[in-house]
Design a protein around this motif. Structure first.
Motif, PDB file in Angstrom:
ATOM      1  N   ASP A   1      -0.900  -1.284  -1.445  1.00 32.78           N
ATOM      2  CA  ASP A   1      -1.304  -0.357  -2.509  1.00 32.78           C
ATOM      3  C   ASP A   1      -0.120   0.026  -3.386  1.00 32.78           C
ATOM      4  O   ASP A   1       1.034   0.041  -2.932  1.00 32.78           O
ATOM      5  CB  ASP A   1      -1.909   0.921  -1.904  1.00 32.78           C
ATOM      6  CG  ASP A   1      -3.237   0.648  -1.220  1.00 32.78           C
ATOM      7  OD1 ASP A   1      -3.964  -0.267  -1.690  1.00 32.78           O
ATOM      8  OD2 ASP A   1      -3.549   1.320  -0.219  1.00 32.78           O
ATOM      9  N   VAL A   2      -0.437   0.353  -4.622  1.00 38.59           N
ATOM     10  CA  VAL A   2       0.572   0.854  -5.553  1.00 38.59           C
ATOM     11  C   VAL A   2       1.081   2.203  -5.055  1.00 38.59           C
ATOM     12  O   VAL A   2       0.315   3.028  -4.551  1.00 38.59           O
ATOM     13  CB  VAL A   2      -0.037   1.004  -6.972  1.00 38.59           C
ATOM     14  CG1 VAL A   2       0.945   1.664  -7.917  1.00 38.59           C
ATOM     15  CG2 VAL A   2      -0.444  -0.366  -7.505  1.00 38.59           C
ATOM     16  N   MET A   3       2.399   2.452  -5.161  1.00 35.38           N
ATOM     17  CA  MET A   3       2.992   3.682  -4.652  1.00 35.38           C
ATOM     18  C   MET A   3       3.376   4.612  -5.800  1.00 35.38           C
ATOM     19  O   MET A   3       3.435   4.189  -6.956  1.00 35.38           O
ATOM     20  CB  MET A   3       4.226   3.344  -3.802  1.00 35.38           C
ATOM     21  CG  MET A   3       3.932   2.400  -2.652  1.00 35.38           C
ATOM     22  SD  MET A   3       5.416   1.855  -1.785  1.00 35.38           S
ATOM     23  CE  MET A   3       5.885   3.355  -0.935  1.00 35.38           C
ATOM     24  N   GLU A   4       3.603   5.885  -5.447  1.00 36.20           N
ATOM     25  CA  GLU A   4       4.024   6.876  -6.443  1.00 36.20           C
ATOM     26  C   GLU A   4       5.358   7.483  -6.056  1.00 36.20           C
ATOM     27  O   GLU A   4       5.646   7.691  -4.879  1.00 36.20           O
ATOM     28  CB  GLU A   4       2.979   7.994  -6.570  1.00 36.20           C
ATOM     29  CG  GLU A   4       1.784   7.629  -7.430  1.00 36.20           C
ATOM     30  CD  GLU A   4       0.908   8.841  -7.731  1.00 36.20           C
ATOM     31  OE1 GLU A   4       1.281   9.957  -7.297  1.00 36.20           O
ATOM     32  OE2 GLU A   4      -0.143   8.675  -8.380  1.00 36.20           O
ATOM     33  N   ASP A   5       6.174   7.750  -7.058  1.00 35.63           N
ATOM     34  CA  ASP A   5       7.439   8.440  -6.831  1.00 35.63           C
ATOM     35  C   ASP A   5       7.138   9.900  -6.518  1.00 35.63           C
ATOM     36  O   ASP A   5       6.478  10.600  -7.284  1.00 35.63           O
ATOM     37  CB  ASP A   5       8.316   8.334  -8.074  1.00 35.63           C
ATOM     38  CG  ASP A   5       9.744   8.792  -7.800  1.00 35.63           C
ATOM     39  OD1 ASP A   5       9.908   9.888  -7.229  1.00 35.63           O
ATOM     40  OD2 ASP A   5      10.681   8.057  -8.175  1.00 35.63           O
ATOM     41  N   GLU A   6       7.619  10.383  -5.349  1.00 32.84           N
ATOM     42  CA  GLU A   6       7.306  11.749  -4.914  1.00 32.84           C
ATOM     43  C   GLU A   6       7.870  12.795  -5.863  1.00 32.84           C
ATOM     44  O   GLU A   6       7.284  13.870  -6.044  1.00 32.84           O
ATOM     45  CB  GLU A   6       7.848  11.972  -3.498  1.00 32.84           C
ATOM     46  CG  GLU A   6       7.144  11.125  -2.443  1.00 32.84           C
ATOM     47  CD  GLU A   6       7.699  11.384  -1.050  1.00 32.84           C
ATOM     48  OE1 GLU A   6       8.627  12.224  -0.930  1.00 32.84           O
ATOM     49  OE2 GLU A   6       7.208  10.758  -0.101  1.00 32.84           O
ATOM     50  N   GLU A   7       9.006  12.513  -6.463  1.00 28.22           N
ATOM     51  CA  GLU A   7       9.644  13.501  -7.342  1.00 28.22           C
ATOM     52  C   GLU A   7       9.050  13.515  -8.741  1.00 28.22           C
ATOM     53  O   GLU A   7       8.721  14.569  -9.274  1.00 28.22           O
ATOM     54  CB  GLU A   7      11.156  13.211  -7.418  1.00 28.22           C
ATOM     55  CG  GLU A   7      11.871  13.396  -6.083  1.00 28.22           C
ATOM     56  CD  GLU A   7      13.357  13.102  -6.200  1.00 28.22           C
ATOM     57  OE1 GLU A   7      13.809  12.734  -7.308  1.00 28.22           O
ATOM     58  OE2 GLU A   7      14.060  13.240  -5.190  1.00 28.22           O
ATOM     59  N   THR A   8       8.895  12.325  -9.328  1.00 28.73           N
ATOM     60  CA  THR A   8       8.443  12.271 -10.729  1.00 28.73           C
ATOM     61  C   THR A   8       6.942  12.029 -10.857  1.00 28.73           C
ATOM     62  O   THR A   8       6.358  12.296 -11.911  1.00 28.73           O
ATOM     63  CB  THR A   8       9.186  11.155 -11.488  1.00 28.73           C
ATOM     64  OG1 THR A   8       8.886   9.894 -10.869  1.00 28.73           O
ATOM     65  CG2 THR A   8      10.688  11.383 -11.429  1.00 28.73           C
ATOM     66  N   GLY A   9       6.316  11.508  -9.806  1.00 27.30           N
ATOM     67  CA  GLY A   9       4.890  11.196  -9.880  1.00 27.30           C
ATOM     68  C   GLY A   9       4.609   9.894 -10.610  1.00 27.30           C
ATOM     69  O   GLY A   9       3.452   9.546 -10.846  1.00 27.30           O
ATOM     70  N   GLU A  10       5.663   9.164 -10.968  1.00 26.52           N
ATOM     71  CA  GLU A  10       5.472   7.895 -11.671  1.00 26.52           C
ATOM     72  C   GLU A  10       4.967   6.817 -10.712  1.00 26.52           C
ATOM     73  O   GLU A  10       5.253   6.841  -9.519  1.00 26.52           O
ATOM     74  CB  GLU A  10       6.793   7.428 -12.291  1.00 26.52           C
ATOM     75  CG  GLU A  10       7.249   8.269 -13.466  1.00 26.52           C
ATOM     76  CD  GLU A  10       8.540   7.724 -14.087  1.00 26.52           C
ATOM     77  OE1 GLU A  10       9.002   6.664 -13.624  1.00 26.52           O
ATOM     78  OE2 GLU A  10       9.049   8.361 -15.009  1.00 26.52           O
ATOM     79  N   GLU A  11       4.216   5.893 -11.277  1.00 26.19           N
ATOM     80  CA  GLU A  11       3.666   4.803 -10.483  1.00 26.19           C
ATOM     81  C   GLU A  11       4.740   3.758 -10.211  1.00 26.19           C
ATOM     82  O   GLU A  11       5.414   3.285 -11.125  1.00 26.19           O
ATOM     83  CB  GLU A  11       2.490   4.168 -11.229  1.00 26.19           C
ATOM     84  CG  GLU A  11       1.659   3.243 -10.366  1.00 26.19           C
ATOM     85  CD  GLU A  11       0.435   2.716 -11.090  1.00 26.19           C
ATOM     86  OE1 GLU A  11       0.544   1.626 -11.688  1.00 26.19           O
ATOM     87  OE2 GLU A  11      -0.604   3.401 -11.085  1.00 26.19           O
ATOM     88  N   LEU A  12       4.913   3.412  -8.946  1.00 26.79           N
ATOM     89  CA  LEU A  12       5.894   2.395  -8.554  1.00 26.79           C
ATOM     90  C   LEU A  12       5.170   1.094  -8.217  1.00 26.79           C
ATOM     91  O   LEU A  12       4.020   1.118  -7.779  1.00 26.79           O
ATOM     92  CB  LEU A  12       6.695   2.873  -7.336  1.00 26.79           C
ATOM     93  CG  LEU A  12       7.521   4.152  -7.522  1.00 26.79           C
ATOM     94  CD1 LEU A  12       8.127   4.571  -6.189  1.00 26.79           C
ATOM     95  CD2 LEU A  12       8.610   3.946  -8.561  1.00 26.79           C
ATOM     96  N   PRO A  13       5.820  -0.032  -8.441  1.00 29.64           N
ATOM     97  CA  PRO A  13       5.169  -1.306  -8.094  1.00 29.64           C
ATOM     98  C   PRO A  13       4.843  -1.375  -6.606  1.00 29.64           C
ATOM     99  O   PRO A  13       5.582  -0.841  -5.761  1.00 29.64           O
ATOM    100  CB  PRO A  13       6.225  -2.360  -8.469  1.00 29.64           C
ATOM    101  CG  PRO A  13       7.162  -1.665  -9.410  1.00 29.64           C
ATOM    102  CD  PRO A  13       7.157  -0.222  -9.019  1.00 29.64           C
ATOM    103  N   ALA A  14       3.737  -2.033  -6.289  1.00 29.41           N
ATOM    104  CA  ALA A  14       3.350  -2.199  -4.886  1.00 29.41           C
ATOM    105  C   ALA A  14       4.350  -3.114  -4.189  1.00 29.41           C
ATOM    106  O   ALA A  14       4.827  -4.087  -4.790  1.00 29.41           O
ATOM    107  CB  ALA A  14       1.952  -2.796  -4.801  1.00 29.41           C
ATOM    108  N   PRO A  15       4.716  -2.817  -2.935  1.00 25.61           N
ATOM    109  CA  PRO A  15       5.649  -3.690  -2.212  1.00 25.61           C
ATOM    110  C   PRO A  15       5.060  -5.084  -2.010  1.00 25.61           C
ATOM    111  O   PRO A  15       3.864  -5.219  -1.734  1.00 25.61           O
ATOM    112  CB  PRO A  15       5.856  -2.969  -0.872  1.00 25.61           C
ATOM    113  CG  PRO A  15       4.710  -2.020  -0.744  1.00 25.61           C
ATOM    114  CD  PRO A  15       4.293  -1.657  -2.123  1.00 25.61           C
ATOM    115  N   LYS A  16       5.893  -6.108  -2.201  1.00 25.26           N
ATOM    116  CA  LYS A  16       5.431  -7.492  -2.066  1.00 25.26           C
ATOM    117  C   LYS A  16       5.752  -7.994  -0.663  1.00 25.26           C
ATOM    118  O   LYS A  16       6.872  -8.408  -0.373  1.00 25.26           O
ATOM    119  CB  LYS A  16       6.104  -8.376  -3.124  1.00 25.26           C
ATOM    120  CG  LYS A  16       5.786  -7.971  -4.558  1.00 25.26           C
ATOM    121  CD  LYS A  16       4.312  -8.173  -4.864  1.00 25.26           C
ATOM    122  CE  LYS A  16       3.954  -7.759  -6.274  1.00 25.26           C
ATOM    123  NZ  LYS A  16       2.502  -7.862  -6.521  1.00 25.26           N
TER     124      LYS A  16
END
Length: 412
Positions: free
Chosen positions: A153-168
């Motif tokens: 699943d796509v992850m979120e940055d806990e501090e900024t709430g920005e969407e992070l790429p899903a781990p490959k």
């Protein structure tokens, strides 16, 4: 002057020593491999060599199937695929054998142009599995399981709430239904991100399999591929989707009336800066309709063979790019002399690692077999994926998707 070199293949013992050492170094207790996996791993080498030897002696090239050439590159691609899976995924010997069979099928069977030849690979892989790993494991892996790296699943940055790429993470496919849901999720994101290039795709089973094949190759270091199929079989659309799923920039040249070698060089410079200087993963989509002159393929041949294109950069431009990668060079290759020669070699290595060329060619083109003779690296330095005619269930899936929402008046 012309020189003729005859490079004979190394002996089976030499091949076994080369790949045996790689496998033994990979599957160790220090790397996190369990005892049963460590014991099973060395058997992969003779099993792969046996299958490779069988394939290259039985499936010989013909005028219609001139690409049936199996050399050390194919052998290397099998082990490269096995190395892609992290140790925390390959927890049991059953999973290791499953991964090995999947990689053998991808490397040896995907390039074949007939279903009967692909079935032969399945039979031979099963028999070698039985011979080296035992009847129980052979039966458990009779139906080859798919592996892919886009299930997380796509992850979120806990501090900024920005969407992070899903781990490959390269791991077994949970189910075709789950994989299809993930692919549709990325397709929707692609359509939202590029409204001018919206793709309305129906991802039936065969389309999903081709998507996973493309995704697998372009995620590998120096992974380029050739998709061979008649026009309209979905080669370009599936490549764009796979590149987006992999987090790559997908580039395709725009052919105009005045497009020539200089225009291609300008586009190639941009790719060299993005993939080599900046280190961004890039997929370069190139179709046979875009070959305005055969010289275009000569440049592609050079990129795949050495990474260099003669006359692409002036010396001052090249030196400037070498200066840009200096900090990364110091970090990745500590202790090496910071000479222009070493910096340029590092730049080319990074370019070749990050630039993934995807050719989309048609087998009915009269120039297709001629190009294989004139530009060997275009065919030998890539993984070939041959598109067979879509099966009946694919046609039903497409028609059901488009006609399912259509209201038909049946009052009469």
């Amino acid at each position: 002057k012309f020189f003729c070199f005859n490079m004979t293949l190394p002996s089976v013992r030499s091949v076994d020593n080369i790949y045996g050492a790689i496998i033994r170094a990979r599957f160790t207790a220090k790397a996190g491999a369990k005892a049963e996996v460590q014991a099973m791993a060395p058997k992969l080498v003779p099993a792969t060599i046996g299958l490779w030897d069988k394939v290259k002696t039985k499936l010989l090239p013909t005028p219609q199937r001139f690409h049936y050439v199996f050399n050390m590159r194919e052998l290397s691609r099998v082990f490269q695929g096995v190395m892609e899976a992290p140790m925390e995924v390959v927890k049991t010997e059953a999973l290791l054998i499953n991964l090995w069979k999947h990689e053998c099928t991808r490397v040896f069977a995907d390039k074949l142009a007939r279903q009967m030849d692909k079935d032969l690979i399945d039979q031979w892989a099963h028999s070698y599995c039985e011979e080296y790993f035992g009847a129980e494991h052979a039966e458990a892996t009779k139906d080859t399981q798919w592996w892919c790296d886009f299930q997380r699943d796509v992850m979120e940055d806990e501090e900024t709430g920005e969407e992070l790429p899903a781990p490959k993470i390269y791991e077994p496919l949970q189910s075709m239904t789950f994989g299809r849901e993930k692919a549709y999720f990325y397709l929707q994101k692609f359509n939202d991100a590029f409204p001018a290039k919206v793709m309305n795709l129906v991802l039936f089973n065969d389309a999903m399999m081709h998507t996973m094949r493309i995704n697998r190759v372009i995620q590998m270091s120096r992974g380029s591929l050739m998709l061979v199929g008649v026009g309209g079989s979905g080669k370009q659309s599936l490549t764009r989707l796979s590149a987006f799923m992999s987090g790559h920039m997908c580039f395709q040249i725009t052919i105009t009336k005045n497009y020539n070698d200089n225009a291609l060089f300008e586009d190639l410079r941009g790719l060299y800066v993005n993939a080599g200087q900046k280190g961004n993963p890039t997929t370069f989509l190139f179709t046979d309709a875009e070959i305005k002159s055969e010289g275009f393929l000569e440049y592609m041949n050079s990129i795949l063979a050495t990474g260099e294109v003669a006359g692409l950069f002036q010396k001052d431009e090249r030196d400037g790019m070498c200066a840009e990668v200096r900090n990364d060079f110091v970090k990745d290759r500590p202790g090496m002399d910071e000479s222009l020669l070493n910096l340029y070699a590092y730049f080319l290595d990074r370019l070749r690692d990050n630039l993934h060329i995807t050719f989309c060619f048609s087998p009915v083109n009269a120039k297709f077999p001629i190009r294989a003779q004139k530009f060997p690296a275009v065919f030998s330095s890539v993984s070939i994926n041959w598109f067979l005619p879509w099966p009946e269930d694919a046609l039903i899936a497409v028609s059901a998707d488009f006609l399912g929402k259509f209201d038909i008046d049946t009052s009469e």
